[in-house]
Design a protein around this motif. Structure first.
Motif, mmCIF file in Angstrom:
data_model
loop_
_atom_site.group_PDB
_atom_site.id
_atom_site.type_symbol
_atom_site.label_atom_id
_atom_site.label_comp_id
_atom_site.label_asym_id
_atom_site.label_seq_id
_atom_site.Cartn_x
_atom_site.Cartn_y
_atom_site.Cartn_z
ATOM 1 N N TYR A 3 -3.981 -3.934 9.159
ATOM 2 C CA TYR A 3 -3.353 -2.710 9.651
ATOM 3 C C TYR A 3 -2.000 -2.595 8.967
ATOM 4 O O TYR A 3 -1.337 -3.611 8.716
ATOM 5 C CB TYR A 3 -3.180 -2.768 11.170
ATOM 6 N N ASP A 5 1.829 -0.456 8.678
ATOM 7 C CA ASP A 5 2.848 0.517 9.066
ATOM 8 C C ASP A 5 3.562 0.937 7.797
ATOM 9 O O ASP A 5 3.932 0.087 6.974
ATOM 10 C CB ASP A 5 3.887 -0.094 10.015
ATOM 11 N N ARG A 76 -4.599 -3.835 14.212
ATOM 12 C CA ARG A 76 -3.784 -2.943 15.043
ATOM 13 C C ARG A 76 -3.280 -3.692 16.276
ATOM 14 O O ARG A 76 -2.129 -3.558 16.684
ATOM 15 C CB ARG A 76 -4.611 -1.713 15.461
ATOM 16 N N ARG A 79 -0.484 -5.849 15.221
ATOM 17 C CA ARG A 79 0.691 -5.016 14.969
ATOM 18 C C ARG A 79 1.399 -4.657 16.257
ATOM 19 O O ARG A 79 2.618 -4.721 16.351
ATOM 20 C CB ARG A 79 0.280 -3.764 14.221
ATOM 21 N N ASP A 80 0.626 -4.277 17.276
ATOM 22 C CA ASP A 80 1.244 -3.900 18.548
ATOM 23 C C ASP A 80 2.023 -5.073 19.148
ATOM 24 O O ASP A 80 3.128 -4.893 19.657
ATOM 25 C CB ASP A 80 0.190 -3.389 19.524
ATOM 26 N N GLY A 110 1.330 4.361 11.511
ATOM 27 C CA GLY A 110 0.402 3.251 11.366
ATOM 28 C C GLY A 110 -0.878 3.716 10.695
ATOM 29 O O GLY A 110 -1.355 4.819 10.966
ATOM 30 N N GLN A 112 -4.890 2.587 9.233
ATOM 31 C CA GLN A 112 -6.036 1.687 9.203
ATOM 32 C C GLN A 112 -6.641 1.739 7.808
ATOM 33 O O GLN A 112 -7.191 2.760 7.415
ATOM 34 C CB GLN A 112 -7.087 2.124 10.230
#
Length: 117
Positions: A3, A5, A76, A79-80, A110, A112
């Protein structure tokens, strides 16, 4: 699959050294909290387009340089978790009004990936 950003900002050339100092603090913190990679790039060939361009996107002035940056994570979900840790990290608690760029013109999001080679 990973993922990503992505960020695009305009930094006044007079503030570029201050921005680099900030990036050199932030990058290792992102990595410490689990990012797979952290990249900051100075615009070198980013012409001002007639309709669209990186400079137009961030409303860059003649005395500003475009910075393009990205952070890669495992997923993801990763990342969170990393982002929550980064945002809570006291080393990055700063006065946003004193930043070396105008955060109101920052573009970020963000992504994918659908191809990774």
């Amino acid at each position: 699959m990973s993922y990503v950003d992505g960020f695009v900002i305009a930094v006044p050339q007079a503030n570029l050294d201050d921005y680099k100092k900030l990036a050199n603090i932030a990058g290792p913190i992102w990595m410490e909290h689990g990012a797979l990679s952290y990249v900051e790039c100075i615009g070198d060939d980013v012409p001002y387009g007639e309709l669209t361009s990186f400079p137009r996107a961030v409303q860059a002035n003649d005395d500003e340089i475009v910075i393009f940056a990205w952070v890669v994570y495992e997923s993801r979900q990763s990342r969170d978790g990393v982002m929550a840790k980064v945002m809570a990290d006291k080393r990055l608690k700063m006065d946003w009004s004193a930043m070396p760029f105008d955060g109101k013109r920052m573009i970020f999001g963000g992504f994918q990936p659908f191809i990774e080679l």
